[in-house]
Motif scaffolding. Sequence first.
Motif, PDB file in Angstrom:
ATOM      1  N   GLU A  73      22.787  43.887  41.711  1.00 30.33           N
ATOM      2  CA  GLU A  73      23.726  43.114  40.881  1.00 30.33           C
ATOM      3  C   GLU A  73      23.979  43.808  39.549  1.00 30.33           C
ATOM      4  O   GLU A  73      25.097  43.779  39.027  1.00 30.33           O
ATOM      5  CB  GLU A  73      23.189  41.695  40.650  1.00 30.33           C
ATOM      6  N   ALA A  74      22.940  44.451  39.009  1.00 27.12           N
ATOM      7  CA  ALA A  74      23.105  45.153  37.731  1.00 27.12           C
ATOM      8  C   ALA A  74      24.047  46.347  37.877  1.00 27.12           C
ATOM      9  O   ALA A  74      24.682  46.775  36.912  1.00 27.12           O
ATOM     10  CB  ALA A  74      21.743  45.613  37.208  1.00 27.12           C
ATOM     11  N   SER A  75      24.143  46.900  39.099  1.00 28.19           N
ATOM     12  CA  SER A  75      25.014  48.062  39.334  1.00 28.19           C
ATOM     13  C   SER A  75      26.448  47.653  39.665  1.00 28.19           C
ATOM     14  O   SER A  75      27.346  48.501  39.661  1.00 28.19           O
ATOM     15  CB  SER A  75      24.479  48.900  40.502  1.00 28.19           C
ATOM     16  N   LEU A  76      26.655  46.382  39.976  1.00 25.81           N
ATOM     17  CA  LEU A  76      27.963  45.935  40.457  1.00 25.81           C
ATOM     18  C   LEU A  76      29.071  46.045  39.402  1.00 25.81           C
ATOM     19  O   LEU A  76      30.192  46.470  39.738  1.00 25.81           O
ATOM     20  CB  LEU A  76      27.836  44.499  40.990  1.00 25.81           C
ATOM     21  N   PRO A  77      28.811  45.707  38.115  1.00 28.11           N
ATOM     22  CA  PRO A  77      29.890  45.814  37.115  1.00 28.11           C
ATOM     23  C   PRO A  77      30.487  47.223  37.027  1.00 28.11           C
ATOM     24  O   PRO A  77      31.701  47.365  36.871  1.00 28.11           O
ATOM     25  CB  PRO A  77      29.195  45.421  35.804  1.00 28.11           C
ATOM     26  N   ASP A  78      29.655  48.265  37.152  1.00 23.79           N
ATOM     27  CA  ASP A  78      30.181  49.641  37.111  1.00 23.79           C
ATOM     28  C   ASP A  78      31.141  49.893  38.274  1.00 23.79           C
ATOM     29  O   ASP A  78      32.149  50.590  38.115  1.00 23.79           O
ATOM     30  CB  ASP A  78      29.036  50.665  37.188  1.00 23.79           C
ATOM     31  N   ALA A  83      38.297  52.355  38.898  1.00 20.51           N
ATOM     32  CA  ALA A  83      39.418  52.203  39.834  1.00 20.51           C
ATOM     33  C   ALA A  83      39.045  52.833  41.175  1.00 20.51           C
ATOM     34  O   ALA A  83      38.583  53.978  41.210  1.00 20.51           O
ATOM     35  CB  ALA A  83      40.661  52.871  39.269  1.00 20.51           C
ATOM     36  N   PRO A  84      39.230  52.085  42.283  1.00 18.91           N
ATOM     37  CA  PRO A  84      38.930  52.642  43.607  1.00 18.91           C
ATOM     38  C   PRO A  84      39.642  53.974  43.818  1.00 18.91           C
ATOM     39  O   PRO A  84      40.790  54.144  43.399  1.00 18.91           O
ATOM     40  CB  PRO A  84      39.465  51.570  44.565  1.00 18.91           C
ATOM     41  N   GLY A  85      38.948  54.905  44.439  1.00 14.25           N
ATOM     42  CA  GLY A  85      39.541  56.213  44.704  1.00 14.25           C
ATOM     43  C   GLY A  85      39.200  57.251  43.644  1.00 14.25           C
ATOM     44  O   GLY A  85      39.364  58.444  43.868  1.00 14.25           O
ATOM     45  N   THR A  86      38.710  56.803  42.476  1.00 16.61           N
ATOM     46  CA  THR A  86      38.352  57.756  41.424  1.00 16.61           C
ATOM     47  C   THR A  86      36.917  58.246  41.606  1.00 16.61           C
ATOM     48  O   THR A  86      36.117  57.623  42.312  1.00 16.61           O
ATOM     49  CB  THR A  86      38.458  57.109  40.028  1.00 16.61           C
ATOM     50  N   ARG A  90      33.419  56.266  42.939  1.00 14.34           N
ATOM     51  CA  ARG A  90      32.530  56.813  43.956  1.00 14.34           C
ATOM     52  C   ARG A  90      31.101  56.943  43.428  1.00 14.34           C
ATOM     53  O   ARG A  90      30.133  56.591  44.112  1.00 14.34           O
ATOM     54  CB  ARG A  90      33.074  58.177  44.400  1.00 14.34           C
ATOM     55  N   ALA A  91      30.968  57.439  42.181  1.00 10.71           N
ATOM     56  CA  ALA A  91      29.633  57.601  41.590  1.00 10.71           C
ATOM     57  C   ALA A  91      28.953  56.246  41.417  1.00 10.71           C
ATOM     58  O   ALA A  91      27.742  56.106  41.655  1.00 10.71           O
ATOM     59  CB  ALA A  91      29.742  58.323  40.245  1.00 10.71           C
ATOM     60  N   ALA A  92      29.725  55.232  41.024  1.00  4.85           N
ATOM     61  CA  ALA A  92      29.150  53.897  40.816  1.00  4.85           C
ATOM     62  C   ALA A  92      28.707  53.287  42.147  1.00  4.85           C
ATOM     63  O   ALA A  92      27.649  52.654  42.237  1.00  4.85           O
ATOM     64  CB  ALA A  92      30.172  52.991  40.118  1.00  4.85           C
ATOM     65  N   VAL A  93      29.516  53.494  43.202  1.00  2.00           N
ATOM     66  CA  VAL A  93      29.154  52.990  44.536  1.00  2.00           C
ATOM     67  C   VAL A  93      27.877  53.670  45.020  1.00  2.00           C
ATOM     68  O   VAL A  93      26.946  53.020  45.517  1.00  2.00           O
ATOM     69  CB  VAL A  93      30.314  53.227  45.538  1.00  2.00           C
ATOM     70  N   LEU A  94      27.831  54.989  44.851  1.00  7.06           N
ATOM     71  CA  LEU A  94      26.658  55.746  45.297  1.00  7.06           C
ATOM     72  C   LEU A  94      25.408  55.285  44.543  1.00  7.06           C
ATOM     73  O   LEU A  94      24.346  55.086  45.148  1.00  7.06           O
ATOM     74  CB  LEU A  94      26.904  57.240  45.072  1.00  7.06           C
ATOM     75  N   ALA A  95      25.542  55.095  43.231  1.00  3.24           N
ATOM     76  CA  ALA A  95      24.389  54.653  42.427  1.00  3.24           C
ATOM     77  C   ALA A  95      23.900  53.295  42.908  1.00  3.24           C
ATOM     78  O   ALA A  95      22.693  53.071  43.049  1.00  3.24           O
ATOM     79  CB  ALA A  95      24.774  54.597  40.948  1.00  3.24           C
ATOM     80  N   VAL A 146      32.035  47.221  50.106  1.00  8.34           N
ATOM     81  CA  VAL A 146      32.890  47.623  51.236  1.00  8.34           C
ATOM     82  C   VAL A 146      34.330  47.184  50.984  1.00  8.34           C
ATOM     83  O   VAL A 146      35.271  47.958  51.207  1.00  8.34           O
ATOM     84  CB  VAL A 146      32.343  47.030  52.560  1.00  8.34           C
ATOM     85  N   THR A 147      34.510  45.972  50.483  1.00  4.99           N
ATOM     86  CA  THR A 147      35.862  45.475  50.200  1.00  4.99           C
ATOM     87  C   THR A 147      36.565  46.380  49.185  1.00  4.99           C
ATOM     88  O   THR A 147      37.758  46.670  49.317  1.00  4.99           O
ATOM     89  CB  THR A 147      35.791  44.029  49.673  1.00  4.99           C
ATOM     90  N   ALA A 148      35.794  46.860  48.187  1.00  2.00           N
ATOM     91  CA  ALA A 148      36.382  47.739  47.164  1.00  2.00           C
ATOM     92  C   ALA A 148      36.734  49.114  47.731  1.00  2.00           C
ATOM     93  O   ALA A 148      37.612  49.797  47.214  1.00  2.00           O
ATOM     94  CB  ALA A 148      35.409  47.891  45.993  1.00  2.00           C
ATOM     95  N   LEU A 149      36.031  49.520  48.801  1.00  2.27           N
ATOM     96  CA  LEU A 149      36.243  50.867  49.355  1.00  2.27           C
ATOM     97  C   LEU A 149      37.365  50.917  50.391  1.00  2.27           C
ATOM     98  O   LEU A 149      37.916  51.983  50.653  1.00  2.27           O
ATOM     99  CB  LEU A 149      34.952  51.373  50.017  1.00  2.27           C
ATOM    100  N   ARG A 150      37.665  49.783  51.011  1.00  5.73           N
ATOM    101  CA  ARG A 150      38.606  49.780  52.139  1.00  5.73           C
ATOM    102  C   ARG A 150      40.023  49.459  51.669  1.00  5.73           C
ATOM    103  O   ARG A 150      40.210  48.879  50.599  1.00  5.73           O
ATOM    104  CB  ARG A 150      38.156  48.745  53.177  1.00  5.73           C
ATOM    105  N   PRO A 151      41.017  49.800  52.486  1.00  7.01           N
ATOM    106  CA  PRO A 151      42.408  49.525  52.106  1.00  7.01           C
ATOM    107  C   PRO A 151      42.622  48.026  51.890  1.00  7.01           C
ATOM    108  O   PRO A 151      42.034  47.208  52.593  1.00  7.01           O
ATOM    109  CB  PRO A 151      43.218  50.006  53.320  1.00  7.01           C
TER     110      PRO A 151
END
Lengths: 200, 200
Positions: A73-78, A83-86, A90-95, A146-151
């Motif tokens: 949850e602490a990582s979710l705000p990042d 913006a998706p695709g940047t 990607r770094a925030a999702v990976l973290a 997943v919702t943030a990553l998908r079309p």
Amino acid sequence: MPKIVDAEARRQDVVEAVLRIIAADGLERASLRETADEAGLAVGSVRHYFAGSEELLAFSFASVVDRIVGRLEASLPDVQAAAPGTADHRAAVLALLCGLLPLDAPRAVELCAWMAFKSAARVRPFLVAEADRSHREVAVIVGRVVTALRPEGEPRESLVVEAERLLATLDGLCMHALLQPGWMTREMCVDVLERHLDGM
Amino acid sequence: MPKIVDAEARRQDVVEAVLRIIAADGLERASLRETADEAGLAVGSVRHYFAGSEELLAFSFASVVDRIVGRLEASLPDVQAAAPGTADHRAAVLALLCGLLPLDAPRAVELCAWMAFKSAARVRPFLVAEADRSHREVAVIVGRVVTALRPEGEPRESLVVEAERLLATLDGLCMHALLQPGWMTREMCVDVLERHLDGM
């Protein structure tokens, strides 16, 4: 309220002892007596906080779930701020997702105990409620990623399959990193996760 | 040699009892005594075949690995006979990989024991050799499937990442299907695996 603070700190010390025992010797060895020895306390002191081993294990499981879910949850705000695709997104999702992988020693102890508790819940009814909460709360957060990553506009059923796929891959990676660290190194864990994100 | 055949059949009966105990109550309960009870034998009869519980568990683990690897190997010729990219090839790949998922009740008992043995090997040294063999032999077969699915000429390091990713996804699916069957239904297992193959 120093007394309440002390009690909570002491309970967390006992939880740490439980996690160390599970990581070193397995969940079956985490009795009240072994836990007291590991924590450097008298059995009576542990009994002051936990009526029996089931209460001790259920509380320890809940603590681990709280930590893992709290970290995600602490990582979710990042993730939500970028913006998706940047590259930042990607770094925030990976973290965030790396919070579910045993990439350092303290994390390995915690996730090892998490896996052991989840597996034990299959045959120990007093752990079931916490196992269900763990599955549900982690799934909600990974579902948001997943919702943030998908079309946009992808049907819900399709998003659910993607979320379950990512959850399965993460738990499989965690398991392999804990059980076969010679094959599934930390680098390989991250490489596999990156490849998975590339294909989403 | 009817005596040898009988001995082997009897050992397999004992193994079946071990697997049922693990699936119902967990690996810690699979002692010689409990196993004898479950198999409907005297403890002395079980001791005739297995000197102690470590030998019993290691033999049972090896039997499970033999069955799983044997099943995967039996499916491999169909994968190799079909041309990559065809519906026949896809069906053969799916059939092979479904051999690692608990899609029916006997398979669930077997894979539940497999997961329990692999996890226990982390803290029980007498199971380590078999856990390593299991990981190695399954990885070789899944590696061949991945090679057949990916474009020709892909570098070896990239194929290894894909194989580890598929292995992690399969083990994660197996774990979720065993631990959270209400969420990870058989249909969802196959949907997730199909989606994974679509993205390879």
